[in-house]
Enzyme design. Structure first.
Site, PDB file in Angstrom:
ATOM      1  N   LYS A 179     -36.041  27.903 -23.376  1.00  0.00           N
ATOM      2  CA  LYS A 179     -36.483  28.694 -22.214  1.00  0.00           C
ATOM      3  C   LYS A 179     -35.566  29.907 -22.042  1.00  0.00           C
ATOM      4  CE  LYS A 179     -34.090  27.305 -18.048  1.00  0.00           C
ATOM      5  NZ  LYS A 179     -34.116  27.144 -16.628  1.00  0.00           N
ATOM      6  N   LYS A 233     -27.353  20.178 -18.478  1.00  0.00           N
ATOM      7  CA  LYS A 233     -26.168  20.994 -18.195  1.00  0.00           C
ATOM      8  C   LYS A 233     -24.894  20.214 -18.445  1.00  0.00           C
ATOM      9  CE  LYS A 233     -28.244  24.546 -15.441  1.00  0.00           C
ATOM     10  NZ  LYS A 233     -28.324  25.380 -14.260  1.00  0.00           N
ATOM     11  N   LYS A 267     -30.298  32.499 -18.181  1.00  0.00           N
ATOM     12  CA  LYS A 267     -29.080  33.303 -18.014  1.00  0.00           C
ATOM     13  C   LYS A 267     -28.004  32.897 -19.008  1.00  0.00           C
ATOM     14  CE  LYS A 267     -29.951  33.079 -13.206  1.00  0.00           C
ATOM     15  NZ  LYS A 267     -29.881  32.002 -12.214  1.00  0.00           N
TER      16      LYS A 267
HETATM   17  P1  ATP Z   1     -31.188  29.791 -15.699  1.00  0.00           P
HETATM   18  O1  ATP Z   1     -31.591  28.681 -16.602  1.00  0.00           O
HETATM   19  O2  ATP Z   1     -31.626  31.135 -16.203  1.00  0.00           O
HETATM   20  O3  ATP Z   1     -29.729  29.724 -15.306  1.00  0.00           O
HETATM   21  P2  ATP Z   1     -32.023  28.465 -13.389  1.00  0.00           P
HETATM   22  O4  ATP Z   1     -33.314  27.739 -13.494  1.00  0.00           O
HETATM   23  O5  ATP Z   1     -30.796  27.680 -13.522  1.00  0.00           O
HETATM   24  O6  ATP Z   1     -32.040  29.673 -14.380  1.00  0.00           O
HETATM   25  P3  ATP Z   1     -32.495  30.083 -11.006  1.00  0.00           P
HETATM   26  O7  ATP Z   1     -32.015  31.446 -11.291  1.00  0.00           O
HETATM   27  O8  ATP Z   1     -32.138  29.604  -9.676  1.00  0.00           O
HETATM   28  O9  ATP Z   1     -31.855  29.071 -11.979  1.00  0.00           O
HETATM   29  O10 ATP Z   1     -34.070  30.016 -11.210  1.00  0.00           O
HETATM   30  C1  ATP Z   1     -34.881  30.680 -10.311  1.00  0.00           C
HETATM   31  C2  ATP Z   1     -36.311  30.422 -10.578  1.00  0.00           C
HETATM   32  O11 ATP Z   1     -36.672  30.902 -11.877  1.00  0.00           O
HETATM   33  C3  ATP Z   1     -36.715  28.938 -10.567  1.00  0.00           C
HETATM   34  O12 ATP Z   1     -37.916  28.807  -9.852  1.00  0.00           O
HETATM   35  C4  ATP Z   1     -36.909  28.590 -12.025  1.00  0.00           C
HETATM   36  O13 ATP Z   1     -37.850  27.587 -12.203  1.00  0.00           O
HETATM   37  C5  ATP Z   1     -37.402  29.908 -12.580  1.00  0.00           C
HETATM   38  N1  ATP Z   1     -37.122  30.059 -14.011  1.00  0.00           N
HETATM   39  C6  ATP Z   1     -35.908  30.160 -14.592  1.00  0.00           C
HETATM   40  N2  ATP Z   1     -36.040  30.317 -15.924  1.00  0.00           N
HETATM   41  C7  ATP Z   1     -37.373  30.338 -16.198  1.00  0.00           C
HETATM   42  C8  ATP Z   1     -38.154  30.482 -17.391  1.00  0.00           C
HETATM   43  N3  ATP Z   1     -37.583  30.665 -18.562  1.00  0.00           N
HETATM   44  N4  ATP Z   1     -39.503  30.453 -17.287  1.00  0.00           N
HETATM   45  C9  ATP Z   1     -40.105  30.270 -16.077  1.00  0.00           C
HETATM   46  N5  ATP Z   1     -39.420  30.136 -14.922  1.00  0.00           N
HETATM   47  C10 ATP Z   1     -38.072  30.159 -14.968  1.00  0.00           C
END
Ligand code: ATP
Ligand code: LTN
Length: 338
Positions: free
Chosen positions: A200, A117, A203
């Site tokens: 992956k 990030k 968001k």
């Molecule tokens: P993003 O990258 O979409 O901003 P994040 O990991 O920063 O997501 P959260 O929304 O808090 O933040 O993630 C919530 C849950 O979703 C966590 O357990 C994370 O591991 C899971 N997660 C997020 N993206 C994926 C993905 N592409 N595949 C599997 N699990 C995911």
């Protein structure tokens, strides 16, 4: 079993988007409702984590409600789980501060999510909060003495840090924390972007067509599946190296239907991607349609959501305050006279 004898689960998700996506859902959230049968479950909206990057306060407030509604729509039952907002339980920030004192700069600096990030946004615009984010996450888990933490693969390293901090504190100050385990379902641990199946699903994806949002309009979601990037071959076969796009779609198909990947492959032998994608697009539309309706109905009654979150916070605090008391005592803080 009475709840106090069941092992505990805690997990959290940030209310940082207008909708959760398939990565969040299949990677983590889908595991939350079935765990209510065997565990004493605590599910948290991590609003304090969501303020570690630039954000809009009004949007955060609205997204917190929308996130709570989605969790209930996904099957989190407020009668059986403590569903709460992180900032309603001040013990999270208090324990995080104590853990800050036993975390090394080097070990925090090795967290790959922070490195990713900060390299994306440029180190100067990154907050100290983003750096210490995994320590707050450790506090979230350790306050509840959680045994299992259902998350996606990208959180594994944060759970390792949590385990290290628990062991370190216990070693230095006496047995206080339970050392938790990450609960990661291998098959769906990482869902990939539909437009870039090497990245992956996230968001912050570069194209909105790369992710299926749980609150997507069903027709729009179906279209995203039909236009998902697949390789130039035509065989519906699971092969993450050679056929990343098709493999990702197979994972989603399998997760939505409960059928094995091998079974789905067999059905599409001799057929091209088209028929497979159309069938999956219909499954996806049938999933997001009712999900969106349930969520919107829950959002119509904000007073009820407020009531649920209040009860959840009270339940959470009754556990968290006991752990924090013990931690303060072990840490050598003088107790206030009664
Ligand atoms: P993003 O990258 O979409 O901003 P994040 O990991 O920063 O997501 P959260 O929304 O808090 O933040 O993630 C919530 C849950 O979703 C966590 O357990 C994370 O591991 C899971 N997660 C997020 N993206 C994926 C993905 N592409 N595949 C599997 N699990 C995911
Ligand atoms: N950092 C997590 C969200 C989160 C979490 C937690 C997950 C905050 N606190 C405690 C499990 C346990 C993420 O998914 N980005």
């Amino acid at each position: 079993m009475p709840p106090e004898q069941k092992p505990r689960v805690l997990s959290g998700i940030q209310p940082s988007a207008d909708s959760f996506h398939f990565g969040n859902y299949f990677g983590a959230l889908r595991q939350w409702p079935p765990m209510q049968d065997d565990f004493d479950t605590f599910y948290m909206l991590a609003d304090m984590h969501a303020i570690t990057v630039e954000y809009d306060p009004a949007a955060l407030r609205e997204r917190t409600y929308v996130s709570a509604a989605q969790l209930i729509a996904a099957g989190v039952d407020p009668e059986r789980s403590a569903l709460f907002v992180q900032s309603h339980v001040p013990e999270h920030a208090q324990l995080a501060w104590v853990l800050n004192g036993i975390t090394g700069m080097g070990e925090a600096g090795r967290m790959t999510q922070f490195k990713d990030k900060s390299s994306k946004n440029g180190a100067d615009s990154v907050s100290v909060g983003l750096f210490t984010y995994p320590i707050l996450m450790a506090a979230d888990v350790l306050l509840y003495r959680a045994d299992q933490v259902p998350v996606g693969e990208d959180q594994r390293q944060h759970l390792e840090l949590t385990r290290d901090l628990a062991q370190r504190f216990n070693h230095r100050f006496g047995e206080t924390f339970l050392v938790p385990e990450a609960f990661i379902v291998k098959e769906t641990a990482k869902i990939y972007d539909l437009q870039d199946p090497t990245a992956k699903m996230s968001k912050s994806a570069s194209s909105p067509n790369g992710l299926i949002e749980l609150l997507d309009d069903p027709k729009k979601a179906a279209k995203k599946i039909r236009s998902a990037v697949t390789d130039s071959g035509d065989e519906v076969r699971f092969d993450e190296k050679e056929k990343a796009g098709v493999s990702n779609l197979l994972t989603i198909y399998s997760a939505l239907t409960g059928r094995t990947v091998a079974d789905i492959e067999r059905e599409y032998v001799g057929q091209q991607y088209g028929a497979f994608k159309v069938a999956l697009s219909e499954l996806v539309a049938d999933f997001v349609g009712p999900f969106g309706e349930r969520t919107r109905a829950l959002l119509d009654d904000r007073a009820e959501l407020d009531r649920i979150l209040k009860a959840g916070a009270e339940q959470a605090r009754s556990v968290a305050s006991q752990t924090l008391d013990l931690v303060y005592d072990r840490s050598g803080f003088v107790r206030q006279a009664l």
